[in-house]
Enzyme design. Structure first.
Site, PDB file in Angstrom:
ATOM      1  N   SER A   1      28.183 -12.450  16.512  1.00 16.18           N
ATOM      2  CA  SER A   1      27.304 -11.290  16.450  1.00 16.18           C
ATOM      3  C   SER A   1      27.310 -10.518  15.139  1.00 16.18           C
ATOM      4  CB  SER A   1      27.628 -10.332  17.601  1.00 16.18           C
ATOM      5  OG  SER A   1      28.987  -9.921  17.535  1.00 16.18           O
TER       6      SER A   1
ATOM      7  N   GLY B   1      39.562  -4.159  26.588  1.00 16.56           N
ATOM      8  CA  GLY B   1      38.309  -3.522  26.993  1.00 16.56           C
ATOM      9  C   GLY B   1      37.528  -4.382  27.952  1.00 16.56           C
TER      10      GLY B   1
ATOM     11  N   LYS C   1      22.377  -6.207  15.421  1.00 13.69           N
ATOM     12  CA  LYS C   1      21.853  -4.893  15.813  1.00 13.69           C
ATOM     13  C   LYS C   1      20.534  -4.540  15.127  1.00 13.69           C
ATOM     14  CE  LYS C   1      25.115  -3.121  18.576  1.00 13.69           C
ATOM     15  NZ  LYS C   1      24.859  -2.543  19.913  1.00 13.69           N
TER      16      LYS C   1
ATOM     17  N   ASP D   1      35.864  -3.808  30.702  1.00 12.62           N
ATOM     18  CA  ASP D   1      35.061  -3.027  31.637  1.00 12.62           C
ATOM     19  C   ASP D   1      33.963  -3.847  32.298  1.00 12.62           C
ATOM     20  OD1 ASP D   1      34.265  -2.703  28.747  1.00 12.62           O
ATOM     21  OD2 ASP D   1      32.446  -1.950  29.670  1.00 12.62           O
TER      22      ASP D   1
ATOM     23  N   GLU E   1      34.935 -10.476  26.228  1.00 12.10           N
ATOM     24  CA  GLU E   1      35.414  -9.139  25.901  1.00 12.10           C
ATOM     25  C   GLU E   1      36.840  -9.219  25.388  1.00 12.10           C
ATOM     26  OE1 GLU E   1      33.724  -5.919  28.960  1.00 12.10           O
ATOM     27  OE2 GLU E   1      34.844  -7.516  29.959  1.00 12.10           O
TER      28      GLU E   1
ATOM     29  N   SER F   1      29.693   2.962  16.739  1.00 11.16           N
ATOM     30  CA  SER F   1      30.953   2.768  16.018  1.00 11.16           C
ATOM     31  C   SER F   1      30.735   2.087  14.679  1.00 11.16           C
ATOM     32  CB  SER F   1      31.920   1.926  16.862  1.00 11.16           C
ATOM     33  OG  SER F   1      31.403   0.623  17.052  1.00 11.16           O
TER      34      SER F   1
END
Length: 325
Positions: A308, A212, A57, A214, A208, A82
């Site tokens: 990640s 979750g 990030k 989606d 995923e 989060s």
């Protein structure tokens, strides 16, 4: 006939790479003969757990915030997250000499909240199961005159995240497949843009948590689908719906999605610690979990994984990875 230009291009990612050079770490690409033999492929692990603040990030946050005007920086920046984007924005704010206000869920991992505060940010808590973090962050930013830096819905964020895949391909050479964890979709959007731009035949696979799914549902439906707030140990992927910008990229470039269980994530974290000698947080371990659990189908010869992040405290790591005596 009209066409819509993609929100980011390969040149945007190369520009981001030049901007973050010397500020972000160029993280290592790890190899393991044990892992190769176990799965029957050559595996290249891009270890973003060694990035500044412990996750990818930082790349996108710095690429976005460093482009703000002196006036914007003087007023400060805001974000919602989060945990990992929160830490990234807090650290970037400190690096750029400004302040940060972060909207974080009340149940965010303790280590991520402590690190965010340690970088000097102010935290505004909310209930992730009933609150609207975007609306709250927008209200805080408007009230205080702050510039909002979202975790994935921004071209500069997506381009910054794509620099991880750019480095991996530069270091490992051409890959047959690239496996990327998917939350809001920014890392995948940046990774797929650079990977397909350099090697059109590469297979892009997202991962995923089962709770979750989606993005998987959205890709199958051809439109964004919302799910209930996921209850999973992969807190960085507890997203209800893909981003609008990120999905516009990923629906074109992602070839497949894989789902992993929390138990498979725990097993991958243990394997990474015991055999690879690295610490991964649950979200960072999902690509490895998919690989080890056979969720990726028949593997091509050369496979890249983006691990990640590694932001997990010792107590939570031991609790997640521990096995009964």
């Amino acid at each position: 006939m009209t066409t819509t230009a993609p929100p980011i291009t390969l040149d945007d990612i190369r520009d981001a790479a030049a901007r973050i050079e010397g500020v972000a770490h160029r993280t290592p690409v790890l190899r393991s003969r044990t892992l190769d033999a176990l799965v029957g492929a050559e595996v290249f692990l891009k270890c973003e757990n060694f990035q500044r603040m412990g996750a990818f990030k930082f790349r996108g946050a710095y690429n976005a915030a460093s482009r703000l005007t002196p006036e914007q920086l003087a007023r400060g920046i805001a974000a919602y997250s989060s945990g990992n984007h929160a830490q990234a924005v807090a650290l970037v704010a400190r690096e750029l000499g400004t302040t940060a206000v972060i909207v974080m869920p009340e149940d965010a991992p303790r280590a991520k909240r402590a690190a965010t505060e340690g970088y000097g940010a102010e935290i505004v808590p909310y209930d992730r199961y009933s609150g609207d973090r975007v609306a709250l962050a927008e209200a805080v930013a408007a009230e205080r005159g702050l510039t909002l830096i979202p975790p994935y819905e921004h071209p500069h964020i997506m381009a910054g995240q794509g620099t991880a895949a750019l480095e991996l391909l530069e270091d490992a050479g051409e890959l047959d497949a690239l496996v990327v964890p998917v939350g809001g979709g920014g890392l995948m959007a940046g990774s797929a843009t650079v990977a397909k731009g350099l090697h059109p035949g590469i297979r892009m696979i997202g991962v995923e948590p089962e709770a979750g799914d989606d993005t998987k549902r959205s890709l199958e439906a051809g439109r964004r689908i919302a799910v209930p707030v996921p209850r999973t140990i992969a807190d960085g992927q507890a997203i209800e719906i893909p981003g609008e910008l990120t999905f516009s990229v990923n629906r074109r470039l992602v070839d497949a999605m894989a789902l992993v269980t929390d138990d498979e994530i725990r097993a991958a974290m243990r394997f990474a610690f015991e055999r690879l000698k690295i610490v991964l947080e649950p979200s960072g371990a999902t690509p490895l979990a998919a690989l080890l659990a056979g969720r990726l189908g028949t593997l091509p010869r050369r496979v890249g994984l983006i691990l990640s992040g590694g932001n997990v405290d010792a107590e939570r790591f031991a609790r997640l990875c521990g096995t009964p005596d």
